[in-house]
Design a protein around this motif. Structure first.
Motif, PDB file in Angstrom:
ATOM      1  N   GLU A  13      27.299  34.477  57.194  1.00 10.38           N
ATOM      2  CA  GLU A  13      26.124  33.641  57.463  1.00 10.38           C
ATOM      3  C   GLU A  13      25.594  32.949  56.221  1.00 10.38           C
ATOM      4  OE1 GLU A  13      23.023  35.882  59.283  1.00 10.38           O
ATOM      5  OE2 GLU A  13      23.856  35.628  61.284  1.00 10.38           O
ATOM      6  N   THR A  14      25.814  33.538  55.064  1.00  9.40           N
ATOM      7  CA  THR A  14      25.258  32.983  53.827  1.00  9.40           C
ATOM      8  C   THR A  14      26.345  32.561  52.834  1.00  9.40           C
ATOM      9  OG1 THR A  14      25.005  35.196  52.867  1.00  9.40           O
ATOM     10  CG2 THR A  14      23.100  34.276  54.050  1.00  9.40           C
ATOM     11  N   SER A  20      24.301  23.323  58.901  1.00 10.32           N
ATOM     12  CA  SER A  20      22.881  23.088  58.650  1.00 10.32           C
ATOM     13  C   SER A  20      22.708  21.772  57.909  1.00 10.32           C
ATOM     14  CB  SER A  20      22.293  24.216  57.797  1.00 10.32           C
ATOM     15  OG  SER A  20      22.490  25.472  58.388  1.00 10.32           O
ATOM     16  N   ASP A  52      21.104  32.476  50.827  1.00  8.59           N
ATOM     17  CA  ASP A  52      20.401  33.169  51.903  1.00  8.59           C
ATOM     18  C   ASP A  52      19.071  32.483  52.217  1.00  8.59           C
ATOM     19  OD1 ASP A  52      19.284  34.062  49.479  1.00  8.59           O
ATOM     20  OD2 ASP A  52      19.047  36.127  50.169  1.00  8.59           O
ATOM     21  N   PHE A  53      18.381  31.955  51.195  1.00  4.86           N
ATOM     22  CA  PHE A  53      17.154  31.189  51.405  1.00  4.86           C
ATOM     23  C   PHE A  53      17.465  29.912  52.180  1.00  4.86           C
ATOM     24  CE2 PHE A  53      14.378  27.733  49.845  1.00  4.86           C
ATOM     25  CZ  PHE A  53      13.141  28.207  50.282  1.00  4.86           C
ATOM     26  N   ARG A  65      19.877  29.343  54.226  1.00  4.87           N
ATOM     27  CA  ARG A  65      20.165  29.677  55.620  1.00  4.87           C
ATOM     28  C   ARG A  65      18.888  29.996  56.377  1.00  4.87           C
ATOM     29  NH1 ARG A  65      24.998  30.689  58.664  1.00  4.87           N
ATOM     30  NH2 ARG A  65      24.203  30.711  60.770  1.00  4.87           N
ATOM     31  N   ASP A  66      17.952  30.692  55.725  1.00  9.43           N
ATOM     32  CA  ASP A  66      16.675  31.025  56.364  1.00  9.43           C
ATOM     33  C   ASP A  66      15.859  29.787  56.728  1.00  9.43           C
ATOM     34  OD1 ASP A  66      17.146  33.756  56.255  1.00  9.43           O
ATOM     35  OD2 ASP A  66      15.877  34.079  54.493  1.00  9.43           O
ATOM     36  N   ILE A  67      15.915  28.745  55.899  1.00  9.78           N
ATOM     37  CA  ILE A  67      15.101  27.549  56.150  1.00  9.78           C
ATOM     38  C   ILE A  67      15.886  26.460  56.869  1.00  9.78           C
ATOM     39  CG2 ILE A  67      13.595  28.048  54.190  1.00  9.78           C
ATOM     40  CD1 ILE A  67      15.007  25.594  52.771  1.00  9.78           C
ATOM     41  N   THR A 120      20.513  24.898  62.935  1.00 14.44           N
ATOM     42  CA  THR A 120      21.653  25.819  62.833  1.00 14.44           C
ATOM     43  C   THR A 120      21.939  26.434  64.162  1.00 14.44           C
ATOM     44  OG1 THR A 120      21.149  26.298  60.543  1.00 14.44           O
ATOM     45  CG2 THR A 120      22.528  27.873  61.665  1.00 14.44           C
TER      46      THR A 120
END
Length: 102
Positions: free
Chosen positions: A4-5, A29, A93-94, A96-98, A102
């Motif tokens: 994922e990251t 993304s 990872d940040f 992917r979080d924002i 996605t």
């Protein structure tokens, strides 16, 4: 890093309007430049103790864009922005979080 990251491709979207990251898990993304600039996680843009944003969006031009994009090791990207800002490091990872869409 998880699938994922882990990015497998970082570059512009087809129309050049966004940064596109293709992740190892198959997700894609897109990040509009101003959105990325406003999300900068650096100490100059976010209060370190509370994580409260301190960047005033009114001070960021609508047409802000990255002049350069560089890898930081194997864990992040760093941008030199057209508004002169260049201290933010964006861990994968940040990002992917924002992520949008996605």
């Amino acid at each position: 890093m998880s699938d994922e990251t882990t990015p497998v491709e970082v570059g512009p979207s087809e129309d050049g309007s966004a940064l596109r990251i293709r992740w190892k898990d198959g997700a894609v993304s897109d990040y509009p430049p101003r959105y990325l600039r406003l999300m900068c996680p650096c100490a100059g843009c976010v209060e370190e103790m509370t994580s409260r944003p301190t960047l005033n969006p009114a001070t960021v031009p609508m047409d802000v864009h990255p002049l350069t994009v560089e890898y930081v090791g194997e864990y992040a990207l760093r941008f030199d922005w057209s508004d002169g800002h260049k201290t933010g490091i964006y861990p994968f990872d940040f990002l992917r979080d924002i992520a949008l869409g996605t």
